[in-house]
Enzyme design. Structure first.
Site, PDB file in Angstrom:
ATOM      1  N   HIS A  52       0.819  -1.210   0.000  1.00 24.08           N
ATOM      2  CA  HIS A  52       0.000   0.000   0.000  1.00 24.08           C
ATOM      3  C   HIS A  52       0.850   1.257   0.000  1.00 24.08           C
ATOM      4  O   HIS A  52       0.457   2.286  -0.555  1.00 24.08           O
ATOM      5  CB  HIS A  52      -0.933  -0.024   1.217  1.00 24.08           C
ATOM      6  N   ARG A  66       9.131 -13.375  -7.877  1.00 21.04           N
ATOM      7  CA  ARG A  66       9.611 -11.998  -8.045  1.00 21.04           C
ATOM      8  C   ARG A  66       9.711 -11.263  -6.716  1.00 21.04           C
ATOM      9  O   ARG A  66      10.367 -10.233  -6.616  1.00 21.04           O
ATOM     10  CB  ARG A  66       8.707 -11.208  -8.986  1.00 21.04           C
ATOM     11  N   CYS A  69      -0.958  -7.136 -20.705  1.00 22.57           N
ATOM     12  CA  CYS A  69      -1.437  -6.227 -19.655  1.00 22.57           C
ATOM     13  C   CYS A  69      -0.566  -6.302 -18.408  1.00 22.57           C
ATOM     14  O   CYS A  69      -0.858  -5.656 -17.418  1.00 22.57           O
ATOM     15  CB  CYS A  69      -2.886  -6.524 -19.293  1.00 22.57           C
ATOM     16  N   ARG A  75      -9.530  -5.042 -12.436  1.00 21.55           N
ATOM     17  CA  ARG A  75      -9.268  -6.093 -11.447  1.00 21.55           C
ATOM     18  C   ARG A  75     -10.446  -6.145 -10.470  1.00 21.55           C
ATOM     19  O   ARG A  75     -10.488  -5.384  -9.505  1.00 21.55           O
ATOM     20  CB  ARG A  75      -7.962  -5.811 -10.707  1.00 21.55           C
ATOM     21  N   ARG A 101     -12.006  -8.476 -15.661  1.00 18.15           N
ATOM     22  CA  ARG A 101     -11.405  -9.763 -15.332  1.00 18.15           C
ATOM     23  C   ARG A 101     -12.136 -10.394 -14.149  1.00 18.15           C
ATOM     24  O   ARG A 101     -12.427  -9.721 -13.159  1.00 18.15           O
ATOM     25  CB  ARG A 101      -9.925  -9.596 -14.990  1.00 18.15           C
ATOM     26  N   GLU A 148      -0.969 -16.841 -18.388  1.00 17.03           N
ATOM     27  CA  GLU A 148       0.014 -16.547 -17.353  1.00 17.03           C
ATOM     28  C   GLU A 148       0.858 -17.757 -16.973  1.00 17.03           C
ATOM     29  O   GLU A 148       1.699 -17.655 -16.080  1.00 17.03           O
ATOM     30  CB  GLU A 148      -0.692 -16.026 -16.093  1.00 17.03           C
ATOM     31  N   ASN A 179       3.977 -10.918 -15.556  1.00 13.93           N
ATOM     32  CA  ASN A 179       4.592 -11.176 -14.242  1.00 13.93           C
ATOM     33  C   ASN A 179       4.529 -12.654 -13.876  1.00 13.93           C
ATOM     34  O   ASN A 179       5.537 -13.285 -13.562  1.00 13.93           O
ATOM     35  CB  ASN A 179       3.908 -10.340 -13.160  1.00 13.93           C
ATOM     36  N   ASP A 180       3.320 -13.218 -13.907  1.00 15.39           N
ATOM     37  CA  ASP A 180       3.187 -14.632 -13.560  1.00 15.39           C
ATOM     38  C   ASP A 180       3.813 -15.523 -14.621  1.00 15.39           C
ATOM     39  O   ASP A 180       4.393 -16.570 -14.296  1.00 15.39           O
ATOM     40  CB  ASP A 180       1.717 -14.995 -13.360  1.00 15.39           C
TER      41      ASP A 180
END
Length: 637
Positions: A217, A491, A528, A324, A360, A457, A480-481
């Site tokens: 955050h 990561r 994305c 998301r 999504r 992914e 990323n995944d």
């Protein structure tokens, strides 16, 4: 926390380096360069101000029976004061930064969590002081989250620590001073979201922390408030004291202490060039997103709120490429009802209309956040993404119906997360078809032809993309995944950061396979993930044939500028060349050489005299491993 001239003292749990306070041996006036993780883009020059942290009592004396009621009342007063302050900060949050209010709301939920409050009261009844009971209860919760294999859960442990520190401050009657000298850059082990808000209002230019977490955050708030920041700077208190002149480069993840005159002048020029560049970028808003040889590359925005959609539309995005939906769960602290979902999705779709918006499905599961889900030994390889939704069929059906109801204007696309094989995707399509039949019987309007896509992914989905393309209406690559699973490197694990690299040829070859499968089936393929916004990735992704990019709204015009400077035929040649490389570092060097040549040509033509400054905080995480920040700095010089 309070402002301090000295570095923070180490805590009793040994979570801090034991030599943290030994700073006297460090040279005071020699330029020193510290590296970390870029959390929010931008460059600031200012004066370091160290923020000290609350110390933890090691072995507090037990409280006598007759004093325990008073101790419990002391805790309740601190709880009420903390609640009041957090609520007032939420009310004062800027209306154009909805992520901030959501984050602070989450901390308010943590503060008032019934099980934690019960544990604290039980500790006081057993003879602990209020402070010791707070520490014990929150540490137990933190320990459970820190053991999680899921990155988001590990980041939430930081939220617990933030709330604990805030409660301790109120218990000890220490009011955090938010008055800052001019041009202050805060230096701290960590900062809470509420502290960032208050210090921002007091004029903080930026900050540097020792703890890391790009998905934390703290990092999200830094980006929302446009505060240049670097996180994960190890042993920085050996090199920084209050009053030291410093430069924070939030693009490269670099902190420079006592910069030499020539270094200072260089960064002052870069700040001016950045401002010039920002003004120049505004001209790209009305221009089409296409390469210089007229190949169309659609440019979408990632957006989780109405305000972010407005921001994307103002920058002339071609649509919204990723919503998301799990952000609604995190904001409410529970699973939203069908009605709540439907209303939210309709608002988002209507705000984006007539442009397309990709919603999504909930990307949750494993040990991510749902309390009723069983614990798993390895959640990253467990019940998550689409497999989780298929395991929680009522939850999935409710969301499908809500999304279908929002599709009535025919601008909604539905994307399924972390698809692994054709069978599970087909099962999801069957559920969607049955939900359509149910809605048709109630005569509820919806888009019968709503496109349904797969988020690719996993290596399995990438290798089976040809078969998946027969059933999916579009592909979106989550880099990323895909990188994490392809290279078997978390990561969030600093021990394998050098391995996690989306430029690795193995990852690029999988992307090529996905694009080729999509092209053969006539469906669009987008990216994305954070890689989409990375400065060095544009040439490669365009050359590989990616049809669309989806990035954060602030990155839209910069990515469009790069696309418009790219010649597709040349980019395709470069992509084909680097696919035969064996190391991600060689790929970077090749792409850097191309970018450097382009800049020289642009400068010679007088079309781009501003110094090139690239990258974003989000994009730097997977692509710039520890030790590579200096390369990033040289890339931008």
């Amino acid at each position: 926390m309070e402002l301090s001239d000295e570095p923070p003292q180490a805590e009793s749990d040994d979570s801090l380096p034991k030599d943290l306070h030994r700073t006297s041996k460090a040279p005071r006036r020699i330029e020193r360069l510290l590296t970390g993780i870029p959390a929010a883009p931008g460059i600031v020059i200012g004066t370091a101000v160290i923020v000290a942290r609350e110390s933890v009592l090691e072995k507090p004396a037990p409280v006598a029976n007759e004093l325990r009621t008073a101790e419990a009342e002391r805790y309740r007063r601190a709880l009420a004061a903390c609640d009041k302050e957090l609520s007032s900060i939420i009310d004062a949050a800027p209306p154009d930064t909805p992520a901030i209010a959501q984050i602070l709301d989450a901390q308010l939920l943590i503060l008032n969590d019934h099980s934690v409050k019960q544990a604290i009261c039980a500790g006081i009844e057993e003879g602990l002081t209020a402070e010791a009971a707070v520490i014990q209860a929150y540490n137990a919760q933190e320990a459970a989250l820190q053991m999680a294999k899921d990155e988001i859960l590990r980041e939430r442990a930081v939220d617990l620590e933030n709330v604990k520190q805030r409660l301790l401050s109120f218990l000890r009657h220490k009011k955090l001073s938010h008055d800052l000298p001019s041009n202050s850059i805060l230096i701290s082990i960590s900062l809470t979201p509420s502290q960032i808000m208050l210090f921002h209002e007091a004029g903080m230019l930026g900050f540097v922390t020792e703890l890391s977490g790009i998905a934390s955050h703290t990092s999200i708030m830094a980006r929302s408030l446009h505060l240049p920041s670097v996180i994960g700077v190890k042993n920085m208190f050996k090199s920084i004291r209050t009053g030291d002149p410093i430069i924070v480069d939030g693009y490269a993840g670099v902190v420079i202490v006592h910069p030499r005159p020539e270094t200072l002048a260089k960064y002052q020029r870069r700040i001016l060039n950045l401002e010039t560049k920002r003004k120049k970028l505004s001209k790209f808003a009305k221009l089409p997103s296409e390469t210089s040889d007229q190949r169309r590359v659609s440019l979408y925005a990632n957006a989780d709120s109405l305000e972010e959609i407005d921001d994307a539309l103002a920058r002339r995005a071609d649509g919204i490429g990723l919503v998301r939906t799990e952000s609604l769960i995190f904001r409410l602290g529970r699973i939203p009802s069908v009605s709540e979902q439907r209303k939210w999705y309709i608002k988002l779709a209507e705000r984006a209309y007539p442009l397309p918006i990709t919603i999504r499905a909930f990307d949750i599961g494993g040990d991510k956040s749902l309390s009723y889900h069983q614990q798993e030994p390895n959640p990253a390889l467990g019940l998550r993404g689409l497999r989780f939704l298929l395991n929680r069929r009522k939850l999935f059906r409710d969301q499908i119906k809500a999304v279908l109801r929002a599709s009535r204007h025919r601008n909604v696309r539905f994307m399924l997360p972390m698809v692994t094989n054709v069978g599970e995707f087909r099962r999801a399509l069957d559920m969607i078809a049955k939900c359509k039949q149910t809605l048709a019987r109630t005569e509820s309007p919806f888009d019968e032809a709503m496109p349904v896509g797969a988020m690719i992914e996993t290596p399995a989905a990438a290798l089976m993309a040809g078969e998946l393309a027969h059933f999916a209406d579009f592909f979106s690559i989550g880099t990323n995944d895909l990188t994490q699973y392809t290279l078997a490197a978390d990561r969030a694990n600093a021990l394998v950061t050098e391995i996690f690299d989306s430029f690795n040829p193995a990852v690029l070859r999988l992307i090529q396979n996905i694009v080729q499968a999509g092209s053969a089936a006539g469906i669009p393929v987008g990216v994305c993930g954070e890689f989409a916004a990375h400065a060095a990735s544009t040439t490669l992704l365009v050359g590989l044939g990616v049809n669309d990019f989806s990035v954060t709204p602030p990155m839209l015009l910069e990515v469009k500028r790069r696309i418009r400077k790219t010649i597709f035929s040349h980019a395709a040649g470069i992509a084909e060349e680097v696919l035969h490389f064996v190391d991600g570092r060689d790929v970077r060097k090749r792409v850097k050489a191309v970018r450097t040549k382009k800049d020289r040509l642009d400068t010679a033509n007088g079309s781009n005299k501003a110094e090139r400054v690239t990258g974003s905080a989000d994009a730097r995480v997977p692509a710039l491993p520890q030790g590579a920040e200096l390369r990033a700095l040289s890339d931008q010089s």
